[in-house]
Motif scaffolding. Sequence first.
Motif, PDB file in Angstrom:
ATOM      1  N   UNK A  33       0.832  -1.237  -0.009  1.00  0.00           N
ATOM      2  CA  UNK A  33       0.005   0.149   0.113  1.00  0.00           C
ATOM      3  C   UNK A  33       0.898   1.136  -0.143  1.00  0.00           C
ATOM      4  N   UNK A  34       2.213   1.277  -0.216  1.00  0.00           N
ATOM      5  CA  UNK A  34       2.837   2.212  -0.134  1.00  0.00           C
ATOM      6  C   UNK A  34       2.650   3.369  -1.190  1.00  0.00           C
ATOM      7  N   UNK A  35       2.563   4.595  -1.026  1.00  0.00           N
ATOM      8  CA  UNK A  35       2.110   5.558  -1.833  1.00  0.00           C
ATOM      9  C   UNK A  35       2.917   5.738  -2.891  1.00  0.00           C
ATOM     10  N   UNK A  36       4.331   5.334  -3.191  1.00  0.00           N
ATOM     11  CA  UNK A  36       5.029   5.641  -4.302  1.00  0.00           C
ATOM     12  C   UNK A  36       4.645   4.407  -5.456  1.00  0.00           C
ATOM     13  N   UNK A  77       6.828  -8.705  -5.061  1.00  0.00           N
ATOM     14  CA  UNK A  77       7.195  -7.295  -4.980  1.00  0.00           C
ATOM     15  C   UNK A  77       6.759  -6.456  -3.587  1.00  0.00           C
ATOM     16  N   UNK A  78       7.154  -7.308  -2.790  1.00  0.00           N
ATOM     17  CA  UNK A  78       7.185  -6.530  -1.340  1.00  0.00           C
ATOM     18  C   UNK A  78       8.109  -5.671  -0.967  1.00  0.00           C
ATOM     19  N   UNK A  79       9.261  -5.582  -1.615  1.00  0.00           N
ATOM     20  CA  UNK A  79      10.079  -4.603  -1.664  1.00  0.00           C
ATOM     21  C   UNK A  79      10.238  -3.934  -3.129  1.00  0.00           C
ATOM     22  N   UNK A  80       9.809  -2.756  -3.202  1.00  0.00           N
ATOM     23  CA  UNK A  80       9.767  -2.030  -4.321  1.00  0.00           C
ATOM     24  C   UNK A  80       9.920  -0.743  -4.388  1.00  0.00           C
ATOM     25  N   UNK A  81      11.035  -0.230  -4.953  1.00  0.00           N
ATOM     26  CA  UNK A  81      11.851   0.921  -4.935  1.00  0.00           C
ATOM     27  C   UNK A  81      12.298   1.046  -6.531  1.00  0.00           C
ATOM     28  N   UNK A  82      11.362   1.918  -7.202  1.00  0.00           N
ATOM     29  CA  UNK A  82      11.885   2.288  -8.681  1.00  0.00           C
ATOM     30  C   UNK A  82      13.106   2.864  -8.752  1.00  0.00           C
ATOM     31  N   UNK A  83      13.870   3.475  -7.763  1.00  0.00           N
ATOM     32  CA  UNK A  83      15.074   4.110  -7.681  1.00  0.00           C
ATOM     33  C   UNK A  83      16.344   3.112  -7.678  1.00  0.00           C
ATOM     34  N   UNK A  84      15.691   1.815  -7.177  1.00  0.00           N
ATOM     35  CA  UNK A  84      17.017   0.935  -7.159  1.00  0.00           C
ATOM     36  C   UNK A  84      16.442  -0.374  -7.754  1.00  0.00           C
ATOM     37  N   UNK A  85      15.858  -0.307  -9.004  1.00  0.00           N
ATOM     38  CA  UNK A  85      15.212  -1.590  -9.469  1.00  0.00           C
ATOM     39  C   UNK A  85      15.790  -2.878  -9.319  1.00  0.00           C
ATOM     40  N   UNK A  86      17.270  -2.965  -9.573  1.00  0.00           N
ATOM     41  CA  UNK A  86      17.894  -4.205  -9.617  1.00  0.00           C
ATOM     42  C   UNK A  86      18.099  -5.045  -8.427  1.00  0.00           C
TER      43      UNK A  86
END
Length: 213
Positions: A33-36, A77-86
């Motif tokens: 549910x993270x806003x990003x 996809x529990x950890x999802x940060x577009x800044x560090x996709x790898x």
Amino acid sequence: MKRDAQWDEAVHEVRGDLHGLVSTHEDLVRRWSEPHRGYHDLQHLDEVIDALDELRGTAIDLDQDWAATVFAAWFHDAVYDPATPSDNERLSAELAREALSQNGIEESAVDLVVALVDATVAHDVLETRGPLAAFHDADLWILSAPVDRFDRYCADVRQEYVVVPDDAYASGRSAILEPFLARDTIYRTAWARQHWEPRARTNLSRELSRLRG
């Protein structure tokens, strides 16, 4: 909701620490549910679980394997940060191993969940039945979605990478999508190849044309 019912079924199947897994479930809902998040949100989780449910009768034989695919859906996809996709898949797999292991899930089941999450890095499996094939196809169901949903998916992914200039995004996104269209089959299971493949190819062709301008 179906995602919660499937979680409960998986927990019952693996006979883990019910109290600990309640806390894990709550943490995962918070993460999804993270806003990003644009595309990689609870709707994506619901769609993966719905797709797994559609594939279950023809691709997954064992209840333990079914439980593993449900857990993989929740963790992938529990950890999802577009800044560090790898790093996202690796960190999601590590989270799955830690959370499930510390709540009494047997090692073989944890290993399968981790393998399923790791497989989302390349989205390339050889099996045509079983949990790897089913999870591969369920995660890629979105490529075969109805036109309006597929187009919203494309817009949502773009929003996640809004800081990336248009030209760089078009180039990078095309490099991700083109290999799927170049494959003999996008999907691995017989059901998905029959029911999802044609529309997925149409959707991908249209999106690649848009990206090329």
